[in-house]
Design a protein around this motif. Structure first.
Motif, PDB file in Angstrom:
ATOM      1  N   GLU A 182     -23.510  39.386  10.549  1.00 19.60           N
ATOM      2  CA  GLU A 182     -23.035  38.044  10.256  1.00 19.60           C
ATOM      3  C   GLU A 182     -23.753  37.048  11.143  1.00 19.60           C
ATOM      4  O   GLU A 182     -23.891  37.250  12.355  1.00 19.60           O
ATOM      5  N   LEU A 239      -6.865  45.428  13.420  1.00 18.21           N
ATOM      6  CA  LEU A 239      -6.960  44.095  14.024  1.00 18.21           C
ATOM      7  C   LEU A 239      -6.587  44.137  15.496  1.00 18.21           C
ATOM      8  O   LEU A 239      -7.200  43.460  16.314  1.00 18.21           O
ATOM      9  N   VAL A 269     -16.390  32.818  19.587  1.00 17.69           N
ATOM     10  CA  VAL A 269     -16.820  33.370  18.299  1.00 17.69           C
ATOM     11  C   VAL A 269     -17.421  34.765  18.470  1.00 17.69           C
ATOM     12  O   VAL A 269     -17.232  35.635  17.619  1.00 17.69           O
ATOM     13  N   ASN A 272     -14.495  36.838  18.259  1.00 15.65           N
ATOM     14  CA  ASN A 272     -13.840  36.740  16.941  1.00 15.65           C
ATOM     15  C   ASN A 272     -14.561  37.545  15.867  1.00 15.65           C
ATOM     16  O   ASN A 272     -13.922  38.112  14.980  1.00 15.65           O
ATOM     17  N   LEU A 273     -15.897  37.538  15.927  1.00 15.15           N
ATOM     18  CA  LEU A 273     -16.652  38.143  14.820  1.00 15.15           C
ATOM     19  C   LEU A 273     -16.343  39.622  14.665  1.00 15.15           C
ATOM     20  O   LEU A 273     -16.497  40.189  13.576  1.00 15.15           O
ATOM     21  N   LEU A 275     -13.546  40.920  14.482  1.00 15.35           N
ATOM     22  CA  LEU A 275     -12.402  41.097  13.578  1.00 15.35           C
ATOM     23  C   LEU A 275     -12.836  41.346  12.138  1.00 15.35           C
ATOM     24  O   LEU A 275     -12.089  41.901  11.345  1.00 15.35           O
ATOM     25  N   ARG A 276     -14.064  40.915  11.807  1.00 15.05           N
ATOM     26  CA  ARG A 276     -14.564  41.149  10.444  1.00 15.05           C
ATOM     27  C   ARG A 276     -14.738  42.640  10.160  1.00 15.05           C
ATOM     28  O   ARG A 276     -14.883  43.020   9.010  1.00 15.05           O
ATOM     29  N   ALA A 278     -12.567  44.791  10.693  1.00 14.05           N
ATOM     30  CA  ALA A 278     -11.246  45.390  10.442  1.00 14.05           C
ATOM     31  C   ALA A 278     -11.175  45.947   9.032  1.00 14.05           C
ATOM     32  O   ALA A 278     -11.668  45.341   8.080  1.00 14.05           O
ATOM     33  N   LEU A 280      -8.942  46.227   6.306  1.00 13.53           N
ATOM     34  CA  LEU A 280      -7.671  45.582   5.932  1.00 13.53           C
ATOM     35  C   LEU A 280      -7.090  46.241   4.685  1.00 13.53           C
ATOM     36  O   LEU A 280      -7.809  46.745   3.862  1.00 13.53           O
TER      37      LEU A 280
END
Lengths: 280, 769
Positions: A182, A239, A269, A272-273, A275-276, A278, A280
């Protein structure tokens, strides 16, 4: 300024002996810098040696051990058009898809992106996470080294005078189930990465058995975080687990402020990135 | 009948690259001129010029001359309203892009090498970079000897009793807002070519929005007779306000006085365009909006602070328009707006599409959303309830006698599925994503306003070959007014649009008709043109009566390419009729003066000219967005504009204005973050100053409401500017809808959004609904 267009490697090596010669791959960085140099009254190279005419520097070939050998002078567009790239190196394909814009991808080369050695080079985090190697050739012979050793600092590499980056070798990574890239830029195209993340995760029975995480634009070179990789071992990609590892990333990362973003934003960030990843 | 909506007259030539812009003009033997602007390289925005050293530059082969302030023959000052900007600075530089020398060279390469070899000794002076600091006692003065110090203009609009009404209001919402500098970033940078011919006429081909005024700017600054300056303005590669006023004009005029009669070209590169070009004013606003419990607006109070940078340029005029629009397109009985426009050592601010209004719209619409939330009212219904309609008095006390169809715009978006389905959109957000829909109602005044006659004079000719030629006197910066003129003429003359030729603005061949600006181009010149064409039509029919042996004009009609006599069916080609007529007789000229507001019940102080306006374009916009919780990035997924531009002349031209305005407004809202440090521009090129790309702007749906402005040519109003005013408030509204964010500082960068999100609620993933 002279422009030389060798066709074979020996011709290329001879051309590089020209006094004041500078290699020209796609030129998407170099030509911008030369324009600025002219504007500011700084000296320009006396000759440019084009790499795009040297056929052996282009294309993708599969090696005996299953690695892919990517020609250093192959353009991003050529690589993206090659079926092997998208099948086998999806994280690199994702990065090249967002590199620059169509005209930049038609001119810019993988080798150029590497030798520019920008911390924001889009191809670098995926290649680092893949454990790619570079092949360097000169009249003295050929050598190979890890990409992570080749890039020594922002804009600095181990390339010696008279030496050419001929290929990038990406080892097989089929046993990694999670392959992710990403880029966070300030717009959808023609944007320098503010933060980027390439992640390769191998799972065994749903738990992390190996994690390779590589961030762009958060340090002087692509940044790896062994603490975060270690903390992911044995975890499920929840998560909660990723949030915890994100906090480790934020503790360890040392980004800077620049015109595109603050250090605080990059730190936030960068964590945070994760978490992508995860499930789900 | 002629086709109603043919392609733009410039479509083919531009699509094929055949159109010649001012940038493309390069006569044989042309010299090259370039300005030396030392502030940026030295890191000085305010400094005393102690010396300019041209010796190394003059040693560069091909460098011919280096001119300084001492070589400027006239007063060496220009400016549209205030003559305060030197052509070349001799004593002081007041911003980092101020020029101290002008180089003439034989080639562009020699010019670049010469500029790189220039040196200047600039003694740094204390600078002032914040408009509030500039008003403090003891602040460094940008211009010496002014009674008001750094205050360029203070003005007040007062209607009713705002102070008392605020106390009495059932509900009051307040807010502080700020909008940033914006760069025009046109494709064609500032440029032109000039040559002094032996007859003493200075010929110039410029990328300019104001060819007629340019003559006086150049003449005034250089001590030349303005009527001995001839200016041509071919199609511009973009203007957006940034080419209204002198950019290359005076420098190029000075260059042409020093080339021994050779032509000379000046074309800024992108860095120079960003360093020295005019910008949108950065503005801070502090506002309060009061209403009754049912949402009826009662009072609006606002203080505005404008940073005009180093020179006045159009600072006061931009502020006046901003003040006039401050309370939004609503009925508000009690209004007080106070504006101050201040000099600093920042880059020069000036005209930009949405002239002051784009700076006001985030505030008035932000407070409308705040009020709706506070009263628990539907935001669209609240706007509909208070929207101005024909016959209302607006916030400046002007009775709106022209077409005022904001309600129709609001109704158009109210029924749109993006609006009716907004809760479904919000609920369907994927993980780590918020989805929202936002609304904005906006408007924009048309024309120069009172005190500055908004006039155009149109000329149309039947050529000897029997074709029609329109002498377009208002520059076409890409908005398509030239094509609109060809179409209006064709309709009035009953000809095919493609058969009407256009002369582009030329001060020798066309009549003075003002600038290409203020949403006036098509309206004012179009009106004059329709009159000129009607006169020519009548004249041609009358002239045909003689050869047709008709003793009345009954039954004579103008048809494509000919005049016919209906009763007998006889026809005469225009090519034949034209030969009956001497040249002067084949021409008609007519003028139009835009109507202005007559009775103003409100009181306003401090305005010089340009206030108030009588006619406005209106629009309602919808933005459907996604906000990424992990990065703060916003994606504008869909965009809808419903615009009241009176009657639509061509859908293509109308839609292009709406879509272009929306794209530029999305850039203003989300991407364009002009950064300054002590007056130096950090976003010094287009890799640092980011405008949206095709991937960042959605397909924009443009809806036209069915209206008619009786005073307009064929019922139209100007729609060039109103579209820019919508995206910032519409996106802010969508961010409120999706995440409850209250954003008041533009642009809405990922960084600001992530910070606001973390304050609002910690980021957490939600499974898709």
């Amino acid at each position: 300024m002279k422009v030389l267009t060798p066709r074979e490697l020996p011709e290329l090596f001879a051309a590089l002996e020209t006094p004041g010669a500078h290699m020209l791959a796609g030129g998407t960085d170099l030509l911008v810098r030369l324009r600025a140099a002219e504007r500011e009254g700084r000296a320009l190279p006396q000759a440019l040696v084009r790499l795009d005419g040297v056929a052996v520097l282009r294309g993708i070939v599969r090696e005996a051990d299953g690695s892919l050998r990517l020609g250093a002078a192959a353009t991003h567009a050529e690589l993206l058009a090659h079926p092997l790239l998208r099948q086998e190196l999806p994280e690199l394909a994702a990065a090249l898809c967002e590199l620059g814009s169509p005209p930049i991808r038609n001119m810019g080369t993988l080798g150029g992106n590497i030798c520019t050695a920008s911390p924001a080079g889009d191809s670098l985090p995926p290649l680092m996470a893949l454990g790619a190697e570079v092949e360097l050739a000169s009249l003295a012979g050929t050598r190979r080294m890890a990409l992570s050793d080749f890039i020594t600092g922002p804009g600095r590499t181990s390339l010696k005078p008279g030496e050419v980056l001929t290929a990038v070798i990406a080892p097989p990574a089929r046993n990694f189930q999670v392959r992710h890239f990403e880029k966070v830029g300030r717009r959808g195209a023609l944007a320098v990465a503010v933060v980027s993340l390439a992640a390769l995760v191998r799972l065994e029975r749903g738990r992390v058995a190996e994690a390779r995480l590589a961030w762009g634009s958060v340090g002087p070179t692509v940044w790896r975080c062994p603490e975060a990789e270690a903390a992911l071992m044995g975890q499920r990609l929840t998560l909660t687990a990723l949030g915890r590892v994100g906090a480790i990333v934020r503790e360890n990362v040392r980004p800077i402020d620049d015109i595109r973003a603050s250090a605080d934003y990059r730190r936030q960030v960068a964590g945070n990135l994760l978490l992508r990843l995860a499930v789900l | 009948m002629p086709r109603l909506s043919p392609p733009r007259a410039d479509a083919l030539s531009k699509a094929t690259g055949a159109e010649r812009y001012a940038f493309d003009v390069l006569p044989e033997g042309c010299l090259h001129a370039g300005a030396y602007r030392p502030g940026a390289a030295l890191g000085v925005a305010h400094g005393r010029v102690r010396g300019v050293d041209a010796s190394a530059a003059l040693a560069v082969p091909g460098v011919l001359r280096v001119l300084t302030a001492a070589d400027v023959p006239g007063p060496n000052l220009h400016g549209i309203m205030h003559k305060d900007q030197p052509v070349l600075c001799g004593e002081v530089i007041r911003h980092a892009g101020d020029p101290v020398a002008l180089l003439l060279a034989e080639t562009p390469e020699a010019l670049r090498a010469g500029l790189a070899a220039m040196r200047a000794d600039i003694e740094p002076l204390p600078g002032v970079f914040d408009p509030e600091a500039a008003l403090k006692r003891g602040a460094p003065l940008v211009h010496q000897g002014r009674k008001d110090g750094n205050l360029l203009l203070r003005a007040v609009i007062e209607k009713g009793k705002a102070k008392a009404a605020l106390k009495a209001a059932a509900v009051v919402v307040r807010g502080e807002f700020s909008t940033p500098v914006q760069e025009h970033a046109f494709l064609e940078t500032q440029c032109g070519v000039a040559q002094m011919l032996p007859d003493g006429i200075l010929h110039m081909t410029l990328s300019t929005q104001s060819p007629f005024r340019d003559r006086f700017e150049i003449g005034g600054a250089l001590g030349l007779d303005p009527f001995k300056i001839r200016i041509r303005a071919p199609h511009l590669g973009g203007g957006f306000g940034g080419k209204d006023g002198a950019t290359v004009q005076c420098l190029l005029g000075l260059a042409a006085l020093n080339t021994g009669g050779k032509p000379v070209r000046m074309a800024w590169d992108r860095e120079e365009s960003i360093l020295a070009g005019f910008k949108r004013h950065a503005v801070r606003l502090r506002c309060a909006l009061g209403a009754e419990a049912d949402g009826t607006l009662t009072v609006f109070d606002c203080r505005m602070l404008f940073d005009t940078g180093a020179y006045a340029h159009l600072g006061g005029e931009v502020m006046e328009l901003s003040m006039e629009h401050a309370s939004g397109p609503y009925r508000v009985p009690h209004v007080r707006v106070e504006g101050r426009c201040v000099y600093t050592n920042n880059p020069i601010a000036g005209a930009f599409r949405g002239f002051g209004v784009a700076q006001a719209s985030p505030a008035f619409e932000g407070l409308m959303d705040e009020l709706a939330a506070k009263l628990g009212l539907d935001p669209l219904a609240l706007r509909r309830k208070n929207a101005l309609t024909r016959g209302d008095e607006n916030c400046s006390g002007v009775r709106l006698t022209g077409s005022t169809d904001l309600c129709a715009c609001l109704d158009a978006v109210a029924g749109h599925p993006f609006w009716t389905g907004r809760e479904d959109w919000r609920k369907s957000a994927p993980p780590f994503t918020r989805r929202g829909v936002g609304l904005a109602a906006v408007f924009n005044g048309m024309g120069y306003g009172r005190g500055l006659p908004d006039m155009a004079i149109a000329k149309v000719e039947l050529t000897e070959a029997g074709e029609f030629l329109v002498y377009n006197a208002v520059a076409d910066m890409g908005q398509g007014n030239a094509s609109a003129f060809a179409l209006l003429a064709a309709q009035e003359l009953n000809q095919e649009a493609a058969s009407v030729g256009l002369v582009m603005p030329d001060t020798e061949r066309c009549h003075p008709s003002g600038s290409s600006s203020a949403g006036r181009s098509t309206y004012t010149f179009g009106n004059a043109l329709v009159r000129a064409c009607a006169a020519l039509r009548h004249k041609l029919i009358s002239r045909a009566a003689m050869p047709f042996l008709c003793d009345t004009l009954d039954g004579l009609e103008l048809e494509p390419g000919r005049v016919v006599h209906r009763p007998t069916g006889r026809a005469m080609p225009l090519s034949v009729l034209a030969r009956f007529l001497p040249h002067d007789d084949r021409i008609c000229v007519a003028e139009f003066l835009m109507p202005v507001a007559q009775d103003i019940s409100g009181s306003a102080r401090g305005f010089m000219i340009g206030f108030p306006h009588l006619l406005f374009a209106y629009a309602a916009h919808l933005a459907r967005i996604e906000l990424d919780e992990l990065t703060g990035r916003v994606r504008v997924c869909d965009y809808v504009c419903a615009t009241d531009g009176g009657r639509v002349l061509t859908r293509q031209g109308f839609d292009q204005q709406a879509q272009g305005g929306a794209a530029q407004g999305i850039g203003f809202a989300l991407f364009e973050d002009f950064r300054l440090d002590q007056g130096r521009t950090l976003t010094s090129d287009l890799t640092r100053y980011l405008i949206p790309t095709a991937l960042d702007v959605p397909d924009t749906v443009s809806l036209a409401v069915d209206g008619c402005e009786d005073s307009g040519p064929h019922g139209l109003k100007g729609v060039g500017e109103v579209g820019l005013n919508g995206p910032a408030p519409a996106i802010a509204s969508a961010l409120r809808h999706c995440a409850g964010l209250r954003l008041r500082q533009l642009p809405f960068t990922p960084e600001r959004l992530l910070k606001a999100l973390s304050k609002a609620r910690p980021a957490k993933a939600r499974r898709s609904a």
